[in-house]
Structure formats: structure tokens, C-alpha cells
Motif scaffolding. Structure first.
Motif, PDB file in Angstrom:
ATOM      1  N   THR A  58       1.828  19.875  27.006  1.00 21.74           N
ATOM      2  CA  THR A  58       0.603  19.443  26.345  1.00 21.74           C
ATOM      3  C   THR A  58      -0.024  20.631  25.614  1.00 21.74           C
ATOM      4  OG1 THR A  58      -0.789  19.994  28.224  1.00 21.74           O
ATOM      5  CG2 THR A  58       0.186  17.759  28.186  1.00 21.74           C
ATOM      6  N   LYS A  59      -1.062  20.354  24.858  1.00 18.52           N
ATOM      7  CA  LYS A  59      -1.789  21.430  24.187  1.00 18.52           C
ATOM      8  C   LYS A  59      -2.334  22.419  25.209  1.00 18.52           C
ATOM      9  CE  LYS A  59      -5.665  22.546  21.187  1.00 18.52           C
ATOM     10  NZ  LYS A  59      -6.660  22.027  20.236  1.00 18.52           N
ATOM     11  N   ASP A  60      -2.927  21.906  26.282  1.00 20.63           N
ATOM     12  CA  ASP A  60      -3.504  22.812  27.294  1.00 20.63           C
ATOM     13  C   ASP A  60      -2.438  23.713  27.901  1.00 20.63           C
ATOM     14  OD1 ASP A  60      -6.043  21.784  26.873  1.00 20.63           O
ATOM     15  OD2 ASP A  60      -5.968  20.438  28.598  1.00 20.63           O
ATOM     16  N   GLN A  61      -1.272  23.162  28.215  1.00 16.88           N
ATOM     17  CA  GLN A  61      -0.187  23.973  28.768  1.00 16.88           C
ATOM     18  C   GLN A  61       0.275  25.008  27.762  1.00 16.88           C
ATOM     19  OE1 GLN A  61       2.250  20.562  29.689  1.00 16.88           O
ATOM     20  NE2 GLN A  61       2.097  20.960  31.892  1.00 16.88           N
ATOM     21  N   TRP A  62       0.413  24.595  26.511  1.00 17.81           N
ATOM     22  CA  TRP A  62       0.862  25.521  25.468  1.00 17.81           C
ATOM     23  C   TRP A  62      -0.156  26.641  25.268  1.00 17.81           C
ATOM     24  CZ3 TRP A  62      -0.774  27.264  20.731  1.00 17.81           C
ATOM     25  CH2 TRP A  62       0.165  28.005  20.016  1.00 17.81           C
ATOM     26  N   MET A  63      -1.432  26.294  25.255  1.00 20.28           N
ATOM     27  CA  MET A  63      -2.475  27.304  25.054  1.00 20.28           C
ATOM     28  C   MET A  63      -2.505  28.302  26.217  1.00 20.28           C
ATOM     29  SD  MET A  63      -4.022  26.751  22.082  1.00 20.28           S
ATOM     30  CE  MET A  63      -5.611  27.542  22.216  1.00 20.28           C
ATOM     31  N   MET A  64      -2.293  27.833  27.442  1.00 22.00           N
ATOM     32  CA  MET A  64      -2.248  28.748  28.593  1.00 22.00           C
ATOM     33  C   MET A  64      -1.033  29.674  28.503  1.00 22.00           C
ATOM     34  SD  MET A  64      -3.660  26.587  31.885  1.00 22.00           S
ATOM     35  CE  MET A  64      -2.284  25.472  31.894  1.00 22.00           C
ATOM     36  N   THR A  65       0.060  29.159  27.972  1.00 26.99           N
ATOM     37  CA  THR A  65       1.279  29.953  27.842  1.00 26.99           C
ATOM     38  C   THR A  65       1.135  31.024  26.766  1.00 26.99           C
ATOM     39  OG1 THR A  65       2.616  28.078  28.553  1.00 26.99           O
ATOM     40  CG2 THR A  65       3.764  29.822  27.373  1.00 26.99           C
ATOM     41  N   LEU A  66       0.336  30.752  25.748  1.00 23.53           N
ATOM     42  CA  LEU A  66       0.168  31.688  24.632  1.00 23.53           C
ATOM     43  C   LEU A  66      -0.180  33.097  25.111  1.00 23.53           C
ATOM     44  CD1 LEU A  66       0.112  32.092  21.575  1.00 23.53           C
ATOM     45  CD2 LEU A  66      -2.256  31.283  21.589  1.00 23.53           C
ATOM     46  N   ALA A  67      -1.030  33.207  26.103  1.00 22.41           N
ATOM     47  CA  ALA A  67      -1.439  34.526  26.609  1.00 22.41           C
ATOM     48  C   ALA A  67      -0.303  35.262  27.315  1.00 22.41           C
ATOM     49  CB  ALA A  67      -2.615  34.365  27.568  1.00 22.41           C
ATOM     50  N   ARG A  68       0.709  34.524  27.778  1.00 20.26           N
ATOM     51  CA  ARG A  68       1.823  35.126  28.524  1.00 20.26           C
ATOM     52  C   ARG A  68       2.973  35.569  27.622  1.00 20.26           C
ATOM     53  NH1 ARG A  68       3.248  30.300  31.896  1.00 20.26           N
ATOM     54  NH2 ARG A  68       5.008  31.574  32.477  1.00 20.26           N
ATOM     55  N   ILE A  69       2.896  35.232  26.341  1.00 22.62           N
ATOM     56  CA  ILE A  69       3.981  35.527  25.399  1.00 22.62           C
ATOM     57  C   ILE A  69       3.718  36.851  24.692  1.00 22.62           C
ATOM     58  CG2 ILE A  69       5.153  34.750  23.297  1.00 22.62           C
ATOM     59  CD1 ILE A  69       4.394  31.881  24.080  1.00 22.62           C
ATOM     60  N   ASP A  70       4.745  37.691  24.617  1.00 28.24           N
ATOM     61  CA  ASP A  70       4.665  38.924  23.843  1.00 28.24           C
ATOM     62  C   ASP A  70       5.604  38.780  22.651  1.00 28.24           C
ATOM     63  OD1 ASP A  70       2.855  40.468  25.465  1.00 28.24           O
ATOM     64  OD2 ASP A  70       4.472  40.545  26.941  1.00 28.24           O
ATOM     65  N   VAL A  71       5.044  38.875  21.444  1.00 32.29           N
ATOM     66  CA  VAL A  71       5.807  38.662  20.215  1.00 32.29           C
ATOM     67  C   VAL A  71       5.847  39.955  19.410  1.00 32.29           C
ATOM     68  CG1 VAL A  71       5.972  37.324  18.089  1.00 32.29           C
ATOM     69  CG2 VAL A  71       5.085  36.247  20.166  1.00 32.29           C
ATOM     70  N   GLN A  72       7.057  40.436  19.139  1.00 28.81           N
ATOM     71  CA  GLN A  72       7.215  41.596  18.277  1.00 28.81           C
ATOM     72  C   GLN A  72       7.286  41.171  16.814  1.00 28.81           C
ATOM     73  OE1 GLN A  72       9.438  41.289  21.205  1.00 28.81           O
ATOM     74  NE2 GLN A  72       7.602  42.177  22.097  1.00 28.81           N
ATOM     75  N   SER A  73       7.938  40.039  16.542  1.00 25.37           N
ATOM     76  CA  SER A  73       7.999  39.513  15.174  1.00 25.37           C
ATOM     77  C   SER A  73       8.214  38.010  15.232  1.00 25.37           C
ATOM     78  CB  SER A  73       9.123  40.180  14.380  1.00 25.37           C
ATOM     79  OG  SER A  73      10.385  39.849  14.935  1.00 25.37           O
ATOM     80  N   PHE A  74       7.725  37.319  14.202  1.00 20.81           N
ATOM     81  CA  PHE A  74       7.850  35.863  14.100  1.00 20.81           C
ATOM     82  C   PHE A  74       8.064  35.568  12.625  1.00 20.81           C
ATOM     83  CE2 PHE A  74       6.287  31.903  16.474  1.00 20.81           C
ATOM     84  CZ  PHE A  74       6.939  31.034  15.621  1.00 20.81           C
ATOM     85  N   ASP A  75       9.335  35.468  12.232  1.00 15.99           N
ATOM     86  CA  ASP A  75       9.687  35.292  10.830  1.00 15.99           C
ATOM     87  C   ASP A  75      10.136  33.864  10.562  1.00 15.99           C
ATOM     88  OD1 ASP A  75       9.261  38.041  10.199  1.00 15.99           O
ATOM     89  OD2 ASP A  75      11.196  38.492  11.131  1.00 15.99           O
ATOM     90  N   LEU A  76       9.502  33.233   9.591  1.00 15.04           N
ATOM     91  CA  LEU A  76       9.887  31.902   9.160  1.00 15.04           C
ATOM     92  C   LEU A  76      10.827  32.070   7.979  1.00 15.04           C
ATOM     93  CD1 LEU A  76       6.366  30.230   9.382  1.00 15.04           C
ATOM     94  CD2 LEU A  76       8.147  30.381  11.137  1.00 15.04           C
TER      95      LEU A  76
END
Length: 134
Positions: A58-76
Motif C-alpha cells: 500500500t502507499k503507507d507501506q511504501w512510504m515507510m519503506t522509503l526511509a529504509r532505502i539508500d539510493v546512489q543513483s536512479f536513472d530512467l
């Protein structure tokens, strides 16, 4: 990506929203993410046991996970958009260097996003995230 000069306005708005969402994830920007992600958002994909319960997040689960993710790069690398009035589907190839709580995640993804335009702004309601063969 398609040439911007040949892209319809709605399509360019979705490309811009995809870029903004990737940037919000990279920066762990809850405010920007909350603005882009609809309240009824669902995320599905085979790697979800790492994100939540193994079911559609869900959105709530995804938003809570956002803080746990470390991103060095995100290329589209490629975004293809088809609009249908106030809805749009984006097919995205993404290359992401990231981890969650120190565990490396796959780096190549095929993403399918469903966007709806509400009150003058686009919000993503569904993402299907599929790791691509590397």
C-alpha cells in the motif's frame, strides 16, 4: 526517451512526474513522494518480500519503506507513455544503484505505472516492478 518536441503535453507531464518520483526516492523526500503517490496506490512485483509482506504494498507501506532505502543513483533510461484522457500508462526502463538496510537490490527494472490526473495534477495509482535480466 522520445523526443520532447514530438511528445504530447500529457505525455511530457508523465515523463516529468516519473523523473520527479525517481528524484523523491533518491532524496527520501516524503513530501514530494506523498504528492505524487495516490492514497490508493499499490505496488506489485516479485521482490516485495523485501519491502513488505510479499503482497501488493500500500502507499503507507511504501512510504515507510522509503526511509529504509539508500539510493546512489536512479536513472530512467527509457520512458514510453500512452495517455487516455485523464489517465496514462508509462513503461519505464530504470537502472538503480540501491540497497535496503544494507542489502543490495537488483539494479535493472522494467516498471509499469498507471497515472491518473486529479485536480490538475498527476498521481501514480499502481506500479508493477519487474527486475530485468542484467
Amino acid at each position: 526517451m522520445d523526443d520532447v518536441s514530438t511528445m504530447a503535453v500529457g505525455q511530457q507531464e508523465i515523463v516529468d512526474a516519473e523523473v520527479a518520483w525517481a528524484e523523491a526516492v533518491r532524496r527520501k523526500d516524503n513530501v514530494a513522494a506523498d504528492h505524487l503517490v495516490a492514497d490508493e496506490f499499490r505496488l506489485t512485483g516479485p521482490e516485495l518480500q523485501r519491502l513488505s509482506t510479499g503482497q501488493a504494498a500500500t502507499k503507507d507501506q511504501w512510504m515507510m519503506t522509503l526511509a529504509r532505502i539508500d539510493v546512489q543513483s536512479f536513472d530512467l533510461k527509457d520512458i514510453r507513455v500512452t495517455t487516455f484522457g485523464s489517465s496514462a500508462v508509462a513503461f519505464v526502463q530504470a537502472s538503480i544503484a540501491w540497497s535496503i538496510e544494507g542489502r543490495a537490490l537488483p539494479s535493472e527494472y522494467l516498471l509499469t505505472d498507471l497515472w491518473l490526473k486529479r485536480e490538475g495534477r498527476w498521481q501514480v495509482v499502481t506500479r508493477i516492478s519487474e527486475p530485468a535480466r542484467e
